[in-house]
Design a protein around this motif. Structure first.
Motif, PDB file in Angstrom:
ATOM      1  N   GLU A  62       0.696  -1.213   0.180  1.00 42.41           N
ATOM      2  CA  GLU A  62      -0.080  -0.161  -0.059  1.00 42.41           C
ATOM      3  C   GLU A  62       0.852   1.188   0.040  1.00 42.41           C
ATOM      4  OE1 GLU A  62      -3.206   0.028   2.754  1.00 42.41           O
ATOM      5  OE2 GLU A  62      -3.701  -1.864   2.519  1.00 42.41           O
ATOM      6  N   ALA A  63       1.979   1.241   0.809  1.00 47.90           N
ATOM      7  CA  ALA A  63       2.780   2.547   0.897  1.00 47.90           C
ATOM      8  C   ALA A  63       3.436   2.613  -0.646  1.00 47.90           C
ATOM      9  CB  ALA A  63       3.960   2.295   2.032  1.00 47.90           C
ATOM     10  N   LEU A  64       3.921   1.490  -1.200  1.00 48.75           N
ATOM     11  CA  LEU A  64       4.429   1.936  -2.594  1.00 48.75           C
ATOM     12  C   LEU A  64       3.273   2.137  -3.466  1.00 48.75           C
ATOM     13  CD1 LEU A  64       6.398  -1.579  -3.174  1.00 48.75           C
ATOM     14  CD2 LEU A  64       7.333   0.614  -3.168  1.00 48.75           C
ATOM     15  N   LYS A  65       2.234   1.757  -3.548  1.00 49.64           N
ATOM     16  CA  LYS A  65       1.140   2.422  -4.215  1.00 49.64           C
ATOM     17  C   LYS A  65       0.802   3.768  -4.210  1.00 49.64           C
ATOM     18  CE  LYS A  65      -1.317  -2.099  -4.840  1.00 49.64           C
ATOM     19  NZ  LYS A  65      -2.357  -2.589  -4.316  1.00 49.64           N
ATOM     20  N   ASN A  66       1.201   4.287  -2.843  1.00 51.57           N
ATOM     21  CA  ASN A  66       1.008   5.891  -2.707  1.00 51.57           C
ATOM     22  C   ASN A  66       1.987   6.565  -2.965  1.00 51.57           C
ATOM     23  OD1 ASN A  66      -1.899   5.071  -1.714  1.00 51.57           O
ATOM     24  ND2 ASN A  66      -0.747   4.912   0.442  1.00 51.57           N
ATOM     25  N   MET A  67       3.112   6.075  -3.400  1.00 51.24           N
ATOM     26  CA  MET A  67       4.276   6.948  -3.663  1.00 51.24           C
ATOM     27  C   MET A  67       3.965   7.544  -5.144  1.00 51.24           C
ATOM     28  SD  MET A  67       7.586   4.373  -2.471  1.00 51.24           S
ATOM     29  CE  MET A  67       7.646   4.163  -0.994  1.00 51.24           C
ATOM     30  N   ASP A  68       4.784   8.664  -5.306  1.00 49.30           N
ATOM     31  CA  ASP A  68       4.542   8.994  -6.826  1.00 49.30           C
ATOM     32  C   ASP A  68       5.452   8.081  -7.738  1.00 49.30           C
ATOM     33  OD1 ASP A  68       7.123   9.618  -6.362  1.00 49.30           O
ATOM     34  OD2 ASP A  68       7.059  11.836  -6.416  1.00 49.30           O
ATOM     35  N   ALA A  69       5.420   8.245  -9.056  1.00 47.80           N
ATOM     36  CA  ALA A  69       5.741   7.373  -9.991  1.00 47.80           C
ATOM     37  C   ALA A  69       7.488   7.381  -9.683  1.00 47.80           C
ATOM     38  CB  ALA A  69       5.155   7.565 -11.454  1.00 47.80           C
ATOM     39  N   GLU A  70       7.937   8.339  -9.862  1.00 49.14           N
ATOM     40  CA  GLU A  70       9.505   8.299  -9.704  1.00 49.14           C
ATOM     41  C   GLU A  70      10.030   7.795  -8.302  1.00 49.14           C
ATOM     42  OE1 GLU A  70      12.744  11.768  -9.482  1.00 49.14           O
ATOM     43  OE2 GLU A  70      11.202  12.150 -11.005  1.00 49.14           O
ATOM     44  N   GLU A  71       9.517   8.049  -7.469  1.00 50.56           N
ATOM     45  CA  GLU A  71       9.903   7.360  -6.107  1.00 50.56           C
ATOM     46  C   GLU A  71       9.590   5.884  -6.005  1.00 50.56           C
ATOM     47  OE1 GLU A  71       9.336   8.180  -1.308  1.00 50.56           O
ATOM     48  OE2 GLU A  71       8.022   9.271  -2.575  1.00 50.56           O
ATOM     49  N   ARG A  72       8.436   5.534  -6.714  1.00 48.16           N
ATOM     50  CA  ARG A  72       8.008   4.048  -6.672  1.00 48.16           C
ATOM     51  C   ARG A  72       9.090   3.570  -7.503  1.00 48.16           C
ATOM     52  NH1 ARG A  72       2.456   0.884  -7.340  1.00 48.16           N
ATOM     53  NH2 ARG A  72       3.411  -0.859  -7.518  1.00 48.16           N
ATOM     54  N   ALA A  73       9.544   3.889  -8.585  1.00 50.96           N
ATOM     55  CA  ALA A  73      10.378   3.249  -9.508  1.00 50.96           C
ATOM     56  C   ALA A  73      11.672   3.105  -8.948  1.00 50.96           C
ATOM     57  CB  ALA A  73      10.432   4.049 -11.109  1.00 50.96           C
ATOM     58  N   GLU A  77      13.627  -0.628  -8.152  1.00 47.24           N
ATOM     59  CA  GLU A  77      14.613  -1.048  -8.456  1.00 47.24           C
ATOM     60  C   GLU A  77      15.538  -1.525  -7.284  1.00 47.24           C
ATOM     61  OE1 GLU A  77      17.020   2.052 -10.577  1.00 47.24           O
ATOM     62  OE2 GLU A  77      15.046   2.372 -11.814  1.00 47.24           O
ATOM     63  N   LYS A  78      15.339  -0.808  -5.974  1.00 43.45           N
ATOM     64  CA  LYS A  78      16.036  -1.220  -4.662  1.00 43.45           C
ATOM     65  C   LYS A  78      15.603  -2.688  -4.358  1.00 43.45           C
ATOM     66  CE  LYS A  78      17.096   3.123  -2.690  1.00 43.45           C
ATOM     67  NZ  LYS A  78      17.012   4.136  -1.573  1.00 43.45           N
ATOM     68  N   ILE A  79      14.386  -3.059  -4.393  1.00 45.36           N
ATOM     69  CA  ILE A  79      13.612  -4.194  -4.149  1.00 45.36           C
ATOM     70  C   ILE A  79      14.242  -5.194  -5.057  1.00 45.36           C
ATOM     71  CG2 ILE A  79      11.623  -5.373  -4.045  1.00 45.36           C
ATOM     72  CD1 ILE A  79      10.176  -2.815  -3.181  1.00 45.36           C
ATOM     73  N   LEU A  80      14.406  -4.898  -6.229  1.00 41.99           N
ATOM     74  CA  LEU A  80      14.594  -5.896  -7.131  1.00 41.99           C
ATOM     75  C   LEU A  80      16.148  -6.275  -7.018  1.00 41.99           C
ATOM     76  CD1 LEU A  80      14.051  -7.931  -9.562  1.00 41.99           C
ATOM     77  CD2 LEU A  80      14.705  -5.771 -10.966  1.00 41.99           C
ATOM     78  N   ALA A  81      16.830  -5.113  -6.649  1.00 46.70           N
ATOM     79  CA  ALA A  81      18.456  -5.247  -6.610  1.00 46.70           C
ATOM     80  C   ALA A  81      18.654  -6.435  -5.301  1.00 46.70           C
ATOM     81  CB  ALA A  81      19.151  -4.118  -6.229  1.00 46.70           C
TER      82      ALA A  81
END
Length: 103
Positions: A62-73, A77-81
């Motif tokens: 939910e916190a990710l969904k509430n972030m703006d597009a740039e911050e979420r991207a 990337e951090k999650i994937l890494a």
């Protein structure tokens, strides 16, 4: 619960609508430990790992969904890494995969 003799047929308890209506999770509106476990086990290993990484970062979906597009991207990337690093670390720690059984 009754105890039956050896060789007696096992008759499992009958669960019906009355037991579901009286379960603590439906009365309180919260999920039981069993419901949480079953929900967790239905997730794929990738979903479980992502959930664990999010928890380590102090985030939720939910916190990710509430972030703006740039911050979420950036966070994705951090999650994937982090997931990739954990997978590589796990692959390196596999010990005992080869065993010399010759005597």
């Amino acid at each position: 619960m009754s105890v039956s003799g050896i060789g007696a047929p096992y008759t499992p308890p009958v669960s019906g609508a009355s037991s579901a209506a009286s379960s603590p999770s439906t009365q309180i509106g919260k999920t039981s430990a069993q419901d949480e476990f079953l929900g967790y086990m239905q997730k794929t290993p990738a979903e479980r790992m992502r959930e664990a990484v999010l928890g380590e970062m102090g985030l939720t979906e939910e916190a990710l969904k509430n972030m703006d597009a740039e911050e979420r991207a950036k966070m994705e990337e951090k999650i994937l890494a982090t997931i990739r690093a954990k997978i590589e670390e796990s692959a390196e720690k596999k010990t005992g995969m080869l065993l010399d059984m010759s005597v």
